[in-house]
Scaffold this motif. Structure first.
Motif, short mmCIF file in Angstrom:
data_model
loop_
_atom_site.label_atom_id
_atom_site.label_comp_id
_atom_site.label_asym_id
_atom_site.label_seq_id
_atom_site.Cartn_x
_atom_site.Cartn_y
_atom_site.Cartn_z
N TYR A 1 5.99 1.02 -12.67
CA TYR A 1 5.46 -0.05 -11.84
C TYR A 1 6.60 -1.30 -11.76
CZ TYR A 1 4.39 -3.43 -15.38
OH TYR A 1 4.47 -4.61 -16.62
N LYS A 2 7.27 -1.68 -12.82
CA LYS A 2 8.49 -2.63 -12.49
C LYS A 2 9.33 -2.50 -11.39
CE LYS A 2 7.90 -4.31 -17.25
NZ LYS A 2 8.37 -4.56 -18.66
N ALA A 3 10.03 -1.13 -11.50
CA ALA A 3 10.88 -0.53 -10.66
C ALA A 3 10.34 -0.49 -9.26
CB ALA A 3 11.44 0.93 -10.94
N ALA A 4 9.27 -0.10 -9.09
CA ALA A 4 8.28 0.04 -8.00
C ALA A 4 8.04 -1.38 -7.10
CB ALA A 4 6.96 0.71 -8.05
N ILE A 5 7.75 -2.51 -8.04
CA ILE A 5 7.69 -3.80 -7.57
C ILE A 5 9.04 -4.21 -7.20
CG2 ILE A 5 7.66 -6.22 -8.55
CD1 ILE A 5 5.33 -5.32 -10.24
N VAL A 6 10.33 -4.15 -7.72
CA VAL A 6 11.31 -4.37 -7.27
C VAL A 6 12.10 -3.75 -5.97
CG1 VAL A 6 14.05 -4.57 -7.91
CG2 VAL A 6 12.20 -5.16 -9.44
N LEU A 7 11.73 -2.41 -5.90
CA LEU A 7 11.98 -1.67 -4.85
C LEU A 7 11.49 -2.27 -3.56
CD1 LEU A 7 12.45 1.90 -6.37
CD2 LEU A 7 14.41 0.40 -5.59
N SER A 8 10.22 -2.24 -3.72
CA SER A 8 9.19 -2.54 -2.51
C SER A 8 9.51 -4.24 -1.76
CB SER A 8 7.85 -2.67 -2.88
OG SER A 8 7.39 -3.33 -4.21
N ALA A 9 10.06 -4.99 -3.11
CA ALA A 9 10.33 -6.39 -2.82
C ALA A 9 11.64 -6.43 -2.03
CB ALA A 9 10.34 -6.95 -4.09
N GLY B 1 0.88 -1.24 -0.05
CA GLY B 1 0.13 -0.11 -0.15
C GLY B 1 0.97 1.18 -0.05
N ILE B 2 1.69 1.62 1.00
CA ILE B 2 2.63 2.57 1.08
C ILE B 2 3.73 2.71 0.31
CG2 ILE B 2 3.91 3.92 2.78
CD1 ILE B 2 1.69 3.28 4.89
N LEU B 3 4.59 1.65 0.32
CA LEU B 3 5.80 1.76 -0.41
C LEU B 3 5.62 1.36 -1.87
CD1 LEU B 3 8.27 -0.40 2.22
CD2 LEU B 3 8.59 2.06 1.42
N PHE B 4 4.83 0.58 -2.18
CA PHE B 4 4.77 0.26 -3.67
C PHE B 4 4.14 1.20 -4.18
CE2 PHE B 4 1.94 -1.31 -6.80
CZ PHE B 4 2.98 -1.65 -7.94
N GLY B 5 2.72 1.81 -3.70
CA GLY B 5 2.06 3.01 -4.05
C GLY B 5 2.84 4.21 -4.23
N SER B 6 3.69 4.52 -3.23
CA SER B 6 4.54 5.82 -3.41
C SER B 6 5.42 5.77 -4.62
CB SER B 6 5.17 6.13 -1.93
OG SER B 6 6.02 5.10 -1.70
N PHE B 7 6.26 4.58 -4.63
CA PHE B 7 7.19 4.34 -5.54
C PHE B 7 6.70 4.50 -7.02
CE2 PHE B 7 9.96 1.30 -2.39
CZ PHE B 7 10.27 2.47 -1.93
N CYS B 8 5.29 3.94 -7.09
CA CYS B 8 4.68 4.14 -8.51
C CYS B 8 4.49 5.52 -8.82
CB CYS B 8 3.36 3.37 -8.41
SG CYS B 8 3.68 1.58 -8.51
N ARG B 9 4.47 6.60 -7.99
CA ARG B 9 4.20 8.01 -8.27
C ARG B 9 5.28 8.50 -8.89
NH1 ARG B 9 -0.54 9.53 -5.27
NH2 ARG B 9 -1.59 7.64 -4.81
N GLY C 1 7.70 -10.99 -2.26
CA GLY C 1 7.27 -9.57 -2.55
C GLY C 1 7.17 -9.30 -3.83
N VAL C 2 7.76 -9.72 -4.91
CA VAL C 2 7.64 -9.28 -6.24
C VAL C 2 6.35 -9.87 -6.67
CG1 VAL C 2 8.28 -9.95 -8.74
CG2 VAL C 2 10.00 -9.38 -6.96
N LEU C 3 5.93 -11.14 -6.32
CA LEU C 3 4.54 -11.63 -6.70
C LEU C 3 3.46 -10.94 -6.14
CD1 LEU C 3 3.12 -13.52 -8.49
CD2 LEU C 3 3.23 -15.13 -6.87
N LEU C 4 3.51 -10.55 -4.93
CA LEU C 4 2.49 -9.71 -4.22
C LEU C 4 2.22 -8.45 -4.82
CD1 LEU C 4 3.07 -10.89 -0.48
CD2 LEU C 4 1.21 -11.79 -1.80
N ALA C 5 3.50 -7.65 -5.09
CA ALA C 5 3.15 -6.38 -5.49
C ALA C 5 2.66 -6.53 -6.85
CB ALA C 5 4.84 -5.69 -5.70
N TRP C 6 3.04 -7.36 -7.86
CA TRP C 6 2.69 -7.41 -9.15
C TRP C 6 1.25 -7.97 -9.05
CZ3 TRP C 6 0.93 -11.86 -12.32
CH2 TRP C 6 0.79 -11.74 -13.65
N LEU C 7 0.49 -9.02 -8.22
CA LEU C 7 -0.55 -9.12 -8.39
C LEU C 7 -1.39 -7.96 -7.60
CD1 LEU C 7 -0.61 -12.70 -6.55
CD2 LEU C 7 -1.62 -12.07 -8.97
N TYR C 8 -0.95 -7.17 -6.77
CA TYR C 8 -1.68 -5.94 -6.34
C TYR C 8 -1.65 -4.69 -7.52
CZ TYR C 8 -2.29 -1.46 -4.04
OH TYR C 8 -2.96 -0.10 -3.53
#
Length: 234
Positions: free
Chosen positions: A132-140, A120-128, A159-166
């Motif tokens: 989205y690929k970089a955000a997935i890797v960074l959050s993972a 929610g917070i990390l992946f969501g903020s990185f996507c801003r 972490g990668v799969l959960l972020a991608w599914l989200y």
């Protein structure tokens, strides 16, 4: 929300755990810090309008596929056992944890808090600010950093799969259910450790087989879930 705000939330969670364990209670650190973080992260995401949650993907066969993904990833996480044995580390004895709070804390509270934070917070903020690929890797990567004792390779994959599914579903509830199922799979470690204690070679072979079966279950369940999700959202 900016990436630096997400990082501050991440650091704040770690500091909160340290303060609670040092100043309040070591035994109930996860419970106390988890409840505080649940309230804080939930309020923050709600305020920033970054809390997409729905029951639409948790009905009928889609819920079963989510549970299948979680179960498969729980098996994949047993990579930690194989890596531990191959590294020459002594095989620890594993018992059912004491305390009636263990299951609701580890299987429900902590996964929900971690999904609010990492997806929610990390992946969501990185996507801003990033793709989205970089955000997935960074959050993972950050997710794996706090799960290094479990085995960071499998934690990173999870972490990668959960972020991608989200990202694919825009539904944080999906990641939460899968994560809860993964943590419930902690119980699967105990018979494997028992087997390794008595028959090391056979135990390693069984662990490897478990991981391979987990990969197959995860892949099949993910494909079936997304097919159902996409068909129902056309």
């Amino acid at each position: 929300m900016k990436p630096y705000q997400g990082i501050l939330a991440f650091i704040g969670y770690l500091v909160l755990q340290i303060i609670v364990s040092a100043r309040i209670s070591m035994d109930y650190c996860e419970v106390i810090s988890g409840i505080i973080a649940l309230i804080a992260f939930g309020w923050l995401l709600h305020k920033k309008k970054m809390l997409p949650m729905s029951s639409r993907d948790l009905k009928g066969s889609r819920l079963l596929f989510c549970l299948g993904i979680g179960f498969g990833l729980a098996l994949v996480s047993k990579t930690a056992i194989v890596l531990g044995v191959l590294s020459g580390a002594p095989i620890p004895e594993r018992f059912l944890p004491d305390g009636f709070l263990w299951i609701p804390t580890v299987v429900v509270l902590i996964p929900i808090v971690e999904e609010l934070l990492f997806r929610g917070i990390l992946f969501g903020s990185f996507c801003r600010s990033f793709s989205y690929k970089a955000a997935i890797v960074l959050s993972a990567i950050l997710f794996a950093m706090v799960h290094y004792m479990v085995s960071w390779p499998s934690a990173f994959v999870i972490g990668v799969l959960l972020a991608w599914l989200y990202w694919r579903t825009d539904n944080l509830a999906v990641a939460m259910v899968i994560h809860c199922t993964i943590n419930l799979g902690t119980f699967l470690s105990m018979p494997l450790y028992a087997l390794l204690t008595t028959h090391r070679t056979i135990g390693v072979a069984v662990c490897l087989l478990v991981v391979l079966v987990g990969i197959w279950i995860t892949d099949l369940s993910t494909k079936m879930f997304l097919q159902k999700h996409d068909a129902d959202n056309v």
